[in-house]
Write a protein that holds these residues in place. Structure first.
Motif, short mmCIF file in Angstrom:
data_model
loop_
_atom_site.label_atom_id
_atom_site.label_comp_id
_atom_site.label_asym_id
_atom_site.label_seq_id
_atom_site.Cartn_x
_atom_site.Cartn_y
_atom_site.Cartn_z
N ASN A 61 0.82 -1.22 0.00
CA ASN A 61 0.00 0.00 0.00
C ASN A 61 0.85 1.26 0.00
O ASN A 61 0.42 2.31 -0.50
N MET A 66 -1.44 4.54 0.09
CA MET A 66 -2.51 4.23 1.04
C MET A 66 -1.99 4.29 2.47
O MET A 66 -0.80 4.08 2.73
N LEU A 131 -13.51 2.08 4.59
CA LEU A 131 -12.94 1.51 3.37
C LEU A 131 -12.78 2.58 2.29
O LEU A 131 -11.78 2.60 1.56
N TYR A 134 -9.88 4.71 3.31
CA TYR A 134 -8.66 3.88 3.21
C TYR A 134 -8.21 3.74 1.76
O TYR A 134 -7.01 3.78 1.46
N GLY A 135 -9.17 3.60 0.84
CA GLY A 135 -8.83 3.37 -0.56
C GLY A 135 -8.80 4.60 -1.43
O GLY A 135 -8.36 4.52 -2.59
N SER A 136 -9.28 5.73 -0.92
CA SER A 136 -9.39 6.93 -1.75
C SER A 136 -8.52 8.09 -1.27
O SER A 136 -8.08 8.91 -2.09
N SER A 155 -9.46 4.76 -7.35
CA SER A 155 -9.74 4.38 -5.97
C SER A 155 -9.36 2.92 -5.75
O SER A 155 -9.61 2.07 -6.61
N TYR A 156 -8.73 2.66 -4.62
CA TYR A 156 -8.33 1.29 -4.28
C TYR A 156 -9.20 0.74 -3.15
O TYR A 156 -8.77 -0.10 -2.39
N LYS A 157 -10.41 1.27 -3.06
CA LYS A 157 -11.33 0.82 -2.01
C LYS A 157 -11.66 -0.67 -2.19
O LYS A 157 -12.20 -1.06 -3.22
N PRO A 158 -11.39 -1.49 -1.18
CA PRO A 158 -11.83 -2.90 -1.24
C PRO A 158 -13.35 -2.97 -1.20
O PRO A 158 -14.00 -2.06 -0.67
N LEU A 166 -8.66 -5.22 -8.29
CA LEU A 166 -7.96 -3.96 -8.07
C LEU A 166 -6.55 -4.11 -8.64
O LEU A 166 -5.71 -4.80 -8.06
#
Length: 206
Positions: A61, A66, A131, A134-136, A155-158, A166
């Motif tokens: 990350n 992240m 989330l 965390y991902g944005s 965006s890497y939002k799970p 992703l």
């Protein structure tokens, strides 16, 4: 009502499984990792599925900016959620006992279920917001910057629940044992409601 009260008590006590088993699980798989990386989310904090999983996830990350996975003391939820669960267990057991002693209506079983459902939805909403952040909310000085086709930051939002791709990672997010125990416990309280209602109707027709 005695049978309904016992079912209600069992349903409420199943929530105690959340103190032993994870509520949720997120797994990340990629070609460079023969064994997927994963994190188990408990009501008291986040742990890696394997010993160094959190360290490896934070390392990956870092390249895309992240945040590191938060420790228990860094999120208020991990101090509040256990208290909420204990409170709901105690309340459920008391309602079950009073139902067993025929001191309260079976409608209290449904009331507990509705309250627990509202708290659960609020918890899911809060988890999803985390989330998203965390991902944005990425470091603009990150080593790797990947954008969408329109040029906006990716965006890497799970996913909150389910599967999502992703980059080169396959991400799965699903309830774990604690989550399923909570679901079964809440279902039992609905069963207790119907059993109590049936017993009440039977009593009035006699």
């Amino acid at each position: 009502m005695k049978k309904a009260g016992i079912i209600m008590i069992i349903g409420a006590l199943l929530l105690l499984g959340l103190f032993k088993f994870p509520l949720w699980n997120i797994m990340l798989g990629a070609p460079q990792y023969p064994e997927p990386l994963g994190m188990n989310i408990y009501i008291q904090g986040i742990e890696g599925v394997e010993e160094f999983d959190l360290q490896n996830i934070d390392g990956l990350n870092h390249y895309i900016g992240m945040k590191t996975i938060p420790k228990a003391e860094e999120m208020w939820e991990f101090s509040v959620f256990p208290k909420v669960i204990i409170g709901m267990v105690i309340l459920g057991v008391i309602i079950g006992l009073l139902g067993y002693l025929q001191k309260v209506s079976y409608k209290y079983f449904l009331g507990w279920f509705i309250l627990m459902s509202i708290l659960g939805l609020l918890g899911m909403y809060d988890f999803n917001n985390w989330l998203i952040d965390y991902g944005s909310n990425l470091d603009p000085n990150a080593i790797i910057k990947v954008t969408n086709p329109d040029g906006t930051p990716m965006s890497y939002k799970p996913p909150l629940i389910g599967y999502q791709k992703l980059l080169n990672f396959d991400v799965d997010s699903w309830p774990h044992i604690g989550g399923y125990l909570m679901f079964v416990g809440m279902t039992l309280t609905i069963v207790a409601f119907w059993v109590g209602k049936k017993a009440g109707l039977k009593k009035t027709t006699q």
